[in-house]
Design a protein around this motif. Sequence first.
Motif, mmCIF file in Angstrom:
data_model
loop_
_atom_site.group_PDB
_atom_site.id
_atom_site.type_symbol
_atom_site.label_atom_id
_atom_site.label_comp_id
_atom_site.label_asym_id
_atom_site.label_seq_id
_atom_site.Cartn_x
_atom_site.Cartn_y
_atom_site.Cartn_z
ATOM 1 N N ASN A 176 -14.867 20.743 33.467
ATOM 2 C CA ASN A 176 -13.428 20.464 33.443
ATOM 3 C C ASN A 176 -12.771 21.205 32.278
ATOM 4 O O ASN A 176 -12.113 20.622 31.423
ATOM 5 C CB ASN A 176 -13.167 18.960 33.344
ATOM 6 N N TRP A 188 -1.911 21.883 38.395
ATOM 7 C CA TRP A 188 -1.677 20.457 38.130
ATOM 8 C C TRP A 188 -0.602 19.916 39.060
ATOM 9 O O TRP A 188 -0.727 18.816 39.599
ATOM 10 C CB TRP A 188 -1.260 20.254 36.678
ATOM 11 N N PHE A 191 -2.029 19.506 42.444
ATOM 12 C CA PHE A 191 -3.009 18.417 42.422
ATOM 13 C C PHE A 191 -2.324 17.062 42.573
ATOM 14 O O PHE A 191 -2.731 16.237 43.394
ATOM 15 C CB PHE A 191 -3.817 18.467 41.123
ATOM 16 N N VAL A 192 -1.293 16.809 41.754
ATOM 17 C CA VAL A 192 -0.676 15.481 41.789
ATOM 18 C C VAL A 192 0.059 15.248 43.104
ATOM 19 O O VAL A 192 0.109 14.102 43.590
ATOM 20 C CB VAL A 192 0.267 15.258 40.581
ATOM 21 N N HIS A 195 -2.565 14.539 45.875
ATOM 22 C CA HIS A 195 -3.283 13.279 45.646
ATOM 23 C C HIS A 195 -2.341 12.083 45.717
ATOM 24 O O HIS A 195 -2.666 10.993 45.234
ATOM 25 C CB HIS A 195 -4.007 13.302 44.299
ATOM 26 N N HIS A 238 6.533 14.955 35.663
ATOM 27 C CA HIS A 238 5.725 14.503 34.525
ATOM 28 C C HIS A 238 6.190 13.156 34.005
ATOM 29 O O HIS A 238 5.364 12.323 33.602
ATOM 30 C CB HIS A 238 5.755 15.554 33.411
ATOM 31 N N VAL A 248 -5.700 9.849 33.016
ATOM 32 C CA VAL A 248 -5.597 11.274 33.330
ATOM 33 C C VAL A 248 -6.956 11.921 33.551
ATOM 34 O O VAL A 248 -7.059 12.965 34.187
ATOM 35 C CB VAL A 248 -4.842 12.052 32.229
ATOM 36 N N ILE A 251 -8.154 9.719 37.983
ATOM 37 C CA ILE A 251 -6.985 9.015 38.506
ATOM 38 C C ILE A 251 -7.351 7.781 39.312
ATOM 39 O O ILE A 251 -6.487 6.933 39.576
ATOM 40 C CB ILE A 251 -6.093 9.949 39.353
ATOM 41 N N ARG A 272 -2.671 14.276 27.015
ATOM 42 C CA ARG A 272 -1.387 14.386 27.714
ATOM 43 C C ARG A 272 -0.401 15.247 26.931
ATOM 44 O O ARG A 272 0.279 16.104 27.479
ATOM 45 C CB ARG A 272 -0.789 12.999 27.947
ATOM 46 N N ASP A 362 -10.101 14.534 38.071
ATOM 47 C CA ASP A 362 -9.567 14.658 36.718
ATOM 48 C C ASP A 362 -8.291 15.480 36.752
ATOM 49 O O ASP A 362 -8.235 16.511 37.434
ATOM 50 C CB ASP A 362 -10.604 15.343 35.821
ATOM 51 N N THR A 363 -7.252 15.027 36.053
ATOM 52 C CA THR A 363 -5.999 15.792 36.017
ATOM 53 C C THR A 363 -5.803 16.549 34.716
ATOM 54 O O THR A 363 -4.991 17.463 34.661
ATOM 55 C CB THR A 363 -4.773 14.875 36.214
ATOM 56 N N ASN A 366 -7.808 20.201 35.728
ATOM 57 C CA ASN A 366 -8.177 19.886 37.101
ATOM 58 C C ASN A 366 -9.061 20.944 37.759
ATOM 59 O O ASN A 366 -9.102 22.101 37.334
ATOM 60 C CB ASN A 366 -6.914 19.655 37.939
#
Length: 416
Positions: A176, A188, A191-192, A195, A238, A248, A251, A272, A362-363, A366
């Motif tokens: 990672n 990122w 990804f979010v 997901h 964000h 983070v 998740i 973060r 994992d964010t 990622n």
Amino acid sequence: SSDEVTFMPDLHFRLHFRHYSGYLESTNKSQLHYWFFESQGNPSTDPVVLWLTGGPGCSSLLAAMTEQGPIRIEDDETLAPNPSAWNLKTNFLYLESPAGVGFSYNANGQYKTDDKQTAELNFEALKSFFQKFPQYAKNDFYITGESYGGVYVPTLAEKCLDRKFPAPFKGFAVGNGYLDQKLLGNSWLQFVYYHGLVDTPLWEKLVEECCHDGTKLRKCDFVGSEKKSCQKLIEKIHNNFNSAPINVYNIYAVCNQSSIRRDELTPEQVARRFLVTNLLQLDADYVNQLKDSPPCLNYDSLQDYLNRKDVRHALHIRPQSLSWTPCNPNIDYTNQYKSLAKVVRKLVSSGLKGLIYNGDVDTACNYLGDEWFAEELGFKTIREFEPWLVNATGQVGGFVKIFDGFAYTTIRGSGT
């Protein structure tokens, strides 16, 4: 022999290996703390593996006592064995770096550093280690790490390669990893969304404002956009993400909010803030809002244990060392490498073995950004992307792709 640990408080099981804790001399009067576990297999012939936890500013003892180390801390501050410890077949060395992290310190009280200085610091500490343990100088040697270890590992590996030390240097592994700011920042956002952490209308608006061609999302440079409308949408995503108690690093893991020290930045908060300031380059006012992000990680038992007088004595911790904390946000650290592509290409082309691996939930760093990084290195594909199985159960453990000289793999359902 003076560094050998002969007793650990609240350890109520027998260890079948020797372990050592002490200090390695480095540049500029830095004293880096190490913890070395001999292999449970054959120490005289098994490889020596160095581990570097990232941050920057987080301690490798987090990994030693909560991840792959042979001794795990319990909530009641007792110690338990780890049946999946990485020293089952390797001699495993944890290094707290740079000075100011964990029990490592600088005799002059200087805690300002950068990527290149840290690589030199780690290299000199490595030389000090093999002076203390010359019996391992002929064993195969590997450098590993996670998160900002994506910078630590390749930069140290390059020094070992250029200076031909240690002689049997065989390869590296990054988990990672913080390998490319731009790729991680852009991935990122994808990804979010994919997901389920961003709704479709907001995502479609983001693509409309940030991308010239919405059909080519892989090439869309979200974080490089200078459009205020695009930047505001990224801030909104964000803000939504950081206002929720989401871990983070995983998740789908529980967000632990009990008995966290509110007067300190947790590793999650450090990650973060670093993610936003360095990957997404948002304005300072927004970054300052993250100081009150809901914490999800609880290292209270580990922190309390390592700061006990009897534990510090057992690990030969010097009086000059400060109190141990999971991460030290007060280190004045400068990031110099925006991408490690050039360095990693050099390492792989030299014949070193390489592994880039990611827990896929994992964010902080990622899997998608690191997969893009692996692809863009430009090495020939030897085996296409395919599942790998857990032998004991036959279940899919993740997916792997073999390139000429290195491999990229995911670990299914895992965080950092």
